[in-house]
Design an enzyme around this catalytic site. Structure first.
Site, PDB file in Angstrom:
ATOM      1  N   TYR A   1       2.090  -5.388  12.870  1.00  0.00           N
ATOM      2  CA  TYR A   1       2.136  -4.669  11.587  1.00  0.00           C
ATOM      3  C   TYR A   1       0.729  -4.669  10.989  1.00  0.00           C
ATOM      4  CZ  TYR A   1       4.338  -3.382   7.046  1.00  0.00           C
ATOM      5  OH  TYR A   1       4.733  -2.750   5.878  1.00  0.00           O
ATOM      6  N   CYS A   2       0.239  -3.475  10.667  1.00  0.00           N
ATOM      7  CA  CYS A   2      -1.043  -3.309   9.971  1.00  0.00           C
ATOM      8  C   CYS A   2      -2.161  -3.993  10.761  1.00  0.00           C
ATOM      9  CB  CYS A   2      -0.922  -3.832   8.543  1.00  0.00           C
ATOM     10  SG  CYS A   2      -2.345  -3.451   7.474  1.00  0.00           S
ATOM     11  N   VAL A   3      -2.922  -4.915  10.133  1.00  0.00           N
ATOM     12  CA  VAL A   3      -4.072  -5.510  10.806  1.00  0.00           C
ATOM     13  C   VAL A   3      -3.659  -6.329  12.036  1.00  0.00           C
ATOM     14  CG1 VAL A   3      -5.535  -5.532   8.760  1.00  0.00           C
ATOM     15  CG2 VAL A   3      -4.042  -7.475   9.207  1.00  0.00           C
TER      16      VAL A   3
END
Length: 536
Positions: free
Chosen positions: A269-271
């Site tokens: 998720y994301c970074v």
């Protein structure tokens, strides 16, 4: 020779014409204030929907109508002025636009007690008590060093948040590994491990039971593991990119050994999705790609050429300031929270200034905003490297430009089956940026565009019946082509994702033995959500 010398930006014809138009618009505003029969400029659709000016008095009362229109007049002049500044490249101009929008939002008449009709009325009705109460709210936020969005004590981990049953089965100096208790007699043979962003708490995916992706996946017969990152302290000042990649590899191997399976499904998720891409590249280079059965990316970027408004925070001056703010080797999570709030300043800052400080209203309980304010500290050296190497210099998509664990990274060697989810209205990881991942991986890939943004686009349980998602089974070369030929499906994309996972391997096994937390080779350490998620 006569007249004024030509000074670009001051006495050149274009600037003089803008000044003349600005002056005439101002005269028109005052003319309508003196004579309401003078026709007013028609509002744009965006202006008509602006919730800040929803009170009828902003249009019906001549004084407040003048304030509102004067504010719009000044707003338009500011943005036109930014667009007209000569000698800027597009990145510099976008930074100026962002800064100008921030100033414009801050200067709205709704943000001041004497120019907001609702605030004036509330103060008169309560004999000034609303202003006193709002001042108390302000003092509380100043004491905690952070703008608040929810009432204190409304939510508690393990009580009404992060309640999916499970156990911490491994703890390292960087992460805890949580294994969730099965809710079905049989489960998919291939387990799932989720890597959440280390800039936030993992329970965004385990909010209230009705919103929990973890609980939903467990109830669908998936063996779910979650990595819970430790909030940084001075002892983590030397943590780098390599440590997070190594942690992801370690979690994968730990689960494989625990359950005796050849491979696991992964989510980034994301970074943490960016790091998962690097992890997959390491495995591909080592000839170990088969340890990961699939990779799912929630609003994650690997190519930052169109990285959105966060690119405004990666200039040399901003990076130097962040370094100065981290003398102990970690960045206070409140700094990142303020940055993300600034990206949606009208909704996450000034809306609460007016409601909480000026009107004196108490916050309403909202689990997502509680999570938003539950910040984590970041290892400053790694955080600066992330911003510099990825956001600013975009090295990850250049084969060999970055390494992890001594392995040069080449995303084009990643052939792992991949599911990519993007949010149509995502302001942190724009859909156009997430789409670029499709250009770099070599394996089979499914791209799904979800309604809403960076959080609500992901946390959208099927039972809620909200939003929609788009798919395209063709071979679009661009996001625009994808959208033009896409099929819209109402509701959550979660079932589509689960169907895709089952399509990789639908084999099931009994949910016994090591599939139950603590009954395999790894003993239960403590119940979920664990210790690290509570650490400050």
């Amino acid at each position: 020779m006569g007249g004024w010398p030509l000074v670009p930006g001051l006495t050149d014809p274009d600037t003089l014409e803008r000044a003349r138009a600005w002056y005439m618009e101002g005269l028109s505003l005052w003319g309508r204030a003196l004579d309401p029969a003078v026709p007013a400029r028609e509002e744009t659709p965006a202006e008509a929907k602006d919730k800040r000016f929803a009170d009828p008095r902003w249009r019906e009362d001549p004084g407040f109508d003048l304030m509102r229109r004067s504010y719009r007049w000044w707003e338009e002049a500011m943005m036109r002025g930014v667009d007209a500044v000569p000698g800027l490249d597009e990145q510099q101009r976008e930074r100026m636009r962002f800064a100008a929008r921030g100033l414009i939002d801050a200067m709205s008449p709704t943000n001041f007690p004497l120019t907001n009709p609702q605030v004036i009325d509330r103060a008169v009705e309560t004999g000034g008590e609303s202003l006193a109460k709002g001042f108390g709210h302000l003092l509380n936020d100043l004491n905690r060093g952070q703008l608040s969005h929810v009432p204190e004590g409304a939510f508690e981990l393990g009580r009404n948040l992060a309640t999916t049953p499970g156990q911490v089965v491994k703890r390292t100096p960087l992460y805890e590994l949580i294994q969730y208790t099965p809710a079905t007699d049989d489960v998919l043979a291939t387990p799932l491990v989720i890597f959440p962003p280390w800039i936030n708490r993992f329970y965004i995916l385990d909010l209230t039971p009705e919103k929990s992706l973890i609980r939903w996946a467990v109830e669908q017969g998936v063996t779910v593991f979650m990595v819970s990152w430790k909030s940084a302290d001075a002892g983590m000042k030397d943590v780098t990119w390599d440590d997070y990649v190594a942690a992801q590899l370690d979690a994968v191997d730990t689960i494989r050994d625990l359950l005796g399976v050849p491979a696991v499904h992964t989510v980034g998720y994301c970074v943490a999705g960016t790091t998962l891409a690097a992890t997959l590249a390491v495995l591909a280079a080592r000839g170990q790609a088969d340890r990961v059965a699939s990779a799912t990316f929630f609003t994650a970027q690997v190519d930052f050429a169109e990285g959105g408004e966060l690119l405004h925070f990666v200039g040399d001056e901003q990076l130097a300031l962040l370094e100065q703010m981290s003398p102990q080797g970690f960045l206070d999570g409140r700094v990142m929270a303020a940055t993300f709030n600034a990206l949606r300043g009208r909704d996450l800052i000034w809306n609460y200034v007016a409601d909480n400080y000026l009107l004196g209203n108490d916050h309403r309980p909202f689990d997502l905003l509680h999570w938003n304010g539950d910040v984590t500290n970041l290892p400053s050296g790694w955080h600066l490297s992330y911003l510099r190497d990825l956001y600013r210099d975009n090295k990850l998509v250049v084969p060999g430009a970055m390494s992890a664990l001594g392995v040069p990274l080449d995303l084009t060697r990643v052939a792992t089956p991949t599911y990519v989810q993007a949010g149509r209205e995502d302001h942190i990881a724009p859909a156009a940026s997430v789409w670029k991942l499709t250009h770099h991986f070599a394996g089979p890939l499914r791209f799904v565009l979800a309604g809403s943004g960076h959080i609500a686009g992901v946390v959208n349980p099927p039972a809620a019946g909200k939003y929609q998602y788009w798919t395209n089974d063709g071979s679009p070369a661009t996001l625009d082509e994808f959208v033009a030929g896409a099929t819209e499906t109402k509701g959550s994309w979660w079932p589509d994702w689960l169907g895709w996972l089952r399509g990789r391997d639908a084999a099931t096994v009994a949910a016994t033995g090591a599939r139950v937390p603590g009954e395999g080779a790894l003993p239960a350490i403590e119940p979920a959500p664990g210790r690290y998620v509570r650490a400050r």
